[in-house]
Design an enzyme around this catalytic site. Sequence first.
Site, PDB file in Angstrom:
ATOM      1  N   GLU A 194       0.774  -1.229   0.000  1.00  0.00           N
ATOM      2  CA  GLU A 194       0.000   0.000   0.000  1.00  0.00           C
ATOM      3  C   GLU A 194       0.815   1.294   0.000  1.00  0.00           C
ATOM      4  O   GLU A 194       0.357   2.309  -0.522  1.00  0.00           O
ATOM      5  CB  GLU A 194      -0.926   0.011   1.229  1.00  0.00           C
ATOM      6  CG  GLU A 194      -1.931  -1.120   1.278  1.00  0.00           C
ATOM      7  CD  GLU A 194      -2.985  -1.009   0.189  1.00  0.00           C
ATOM      8  OE1 GLU A 194      -3.302   0.128  -0.209  1.00  0.00           O
ATOM      9  OE2 GLU A 194      -3.465  -2.056  -0.268  1.00  0.00           O
ATOM     10  N   SER A 212     -45.443 -22.613  46.272  1.00  0.00           N
ATOM     11  CA  SER A 212     -44.788 -22.895  47.552  1.00  0.00           C
ATOM     12  C   SER A 212     -43.295 -22.624  47.548  1.00  0.00           C
ATOM     13  O   SER A 212     -42.671 -22.644  48.612  1.00  0.00           O
ATOM     14  CB  SER A 212     -45.040 -24.352  47.944  1.00  0.00           C
ATOM     15  OG  SER A 212     -46.407 -24.557  48.225  1.00  0.00           O
TER      16      SER A 212
END
Length: 661
Positions: free
Chosen positions: A106, A373
């Site tokens: 690049e 319960s």
Amino acid sequence: MPRVIRIPAPNFLKRQGPVVRYGLVTVLVLMLAGGLWAAWKWHSLHVGMPKLPGDIAEMWNLNREPAIEYVDQDGNTLAVRGPRYGRAIDVKTLPRHIPQAFLAAEDKRFYEHDGADETAIARAAISNATAGETVSGASTITQQVVKNLILDSRQTMQRKAQEITLARQLEKRMTKDEILSLYLNRVYFGSGLYGIDAASRYYFGKPPEQMTIAEAALLAALPKAPSKLNLRENLAGAQERQQYVLREMRAERYITKAEEAEAKEAPINIIKPPVYDAELGYVLDVANERLASLLPRLPGDAVVTLTIDPKLQARVQKQITDRMKKDGAASKATQVGALILGKDGHVAALVGGTDFKTSPFNHVTQAKRQPGSSFKPFVYALALEDGYSPYDVFNDRPISIGKWQPTNYNGEFIGPMTLSEALTRSTNTIAAELGNESNPARVIDLAKRFGITSKMEPYPSVALGSQEVTLWEITGAYGVFESGGRRMDPFLVSKVTDTRGNVLFEHPGTQGERVYAEDYAADMNAMLTRVVNAPIGTGGRARIKNWTVAGKTGTSQDWRDAWFIGFTSAYVGGVWVGNDDDSPMHKVTGGGLPADLWSDIMEIAHEGQKPEPLFGAATALVLDPAAEDRIAFYRGMSQAFASASGRSRTANTNGIIPQAE
């Protein structure tokens, strides 16, 4: 008349002929006009140009799509929502051949130019003019950073001019290594991958530090055309450009001729794409809810560490799913929720339902249902605070609290029994009597002290679990018993960082505050252990091998909800079974399918761990002999009275439907 000031012509013009003199003047005027036009044009190209951020560190977050990476405690990726950016990498920590591959591909003169490379620009102009089209670009790595993070991608002269100017400004505020690091962490590699760490792990299954020369050159080939050169769809095309990158690395003397030849022939192993467990959707949704409360503003590159054990999570999910497929239809039960918490409250496993894809509704955190319960332990816990003992004797008999006449699950009344036996048998009348004596509002206050957050009304029936709660909160509330009286708030998120490792949140890991006396917690654990281990207990099917289990069953009216919440010295867990439409199941109680499921998943969770005693459970099956005598006496008297009066102790003459266990 105003005085006219005449500027004498330069001497060299006076010596020229009229034609030459006028020609030179024309050239000078045109040059001046051209300069003025160029200055105006240059200025116009920069109108509206964005500025670099005041704090240059903000460059890391500019133009970033929101993304969250979820990892386990070992840093392994569990899932990614949004694009994948990977962890931040400093170029100084990479082997030299990795950044060199990108420089060769690049920007070969990266360490020489000032952000824009005039030599490259001229070379590209000549190439493009010769070809008659754009065949070569001249953007430096610094310009690419500016283009990707600050500007848009339009191919215009204005954007290019601004790119060059901003690139030169950036070079004055960041070092070359910092710019290169920023580039490597934000460059796009296709397939939703940003940054070298994400690409390396996604394609090669390894961190970038371990990449070979061949692999580095292959990744460096992608930014030119990331979608076209996808490594899983066009590996041959990517390898063709890889050969170019290797040649350029050799030309720049980054690698030797032998290294180039070896890299060109090196086989490339592209791993299969990661497949994330779809059922983790329940876990991730909960994590997102928690994140919203932990951090008002989440960074775009969040890395969230979750507490779950992924192997345990997968096995628990499969066990739950398989068992529901086997027994769910016969039980007329279609949905399930399961939660396993560690001793400190961390979520080890969470199953929000039978199938996230078809039903993403989370039955652990979102479903509010009547606990039946399984709520009673909070009533008994308050009774101990009020001075009662597990061995105090109450009478199981028909009672009325206002217009409410609570009855037992089977419609029978046994007579005198200790509080411990009443909890073991899950006797409704005694729990209702206890709750009423203590005051329902105070029962709610204790439940909230333990961690219940749902809104509850102080009706007498709250003692029997008539008020809706979530599995998340009631399981955490049971942690108070397991811990010996300290609050246990479940947590799923242990840490949040950004990709650079900055810690934004970390769970303190401190011991929960004491909300219940230790000696009372010991008594409660002893009683809850009897629920599972005593022959008369309702939770016998929740036992697991070699471990002491304490817990409580729960079933709501008409078998709409069935629960088992319990714990060992290692984990606290909860299971709920029911239907989303609130339809009744086929007589499923908490001591049935939920207890079976609880035992199944807890067997998995405890594998390989050395059993440890449960706090306070050593006296679980020991009864006070004096209490035994009182029970025998009172029960004999009760039966004699019933016989003399012609009343059966099992009669249910008040016409009220037996209430849930």
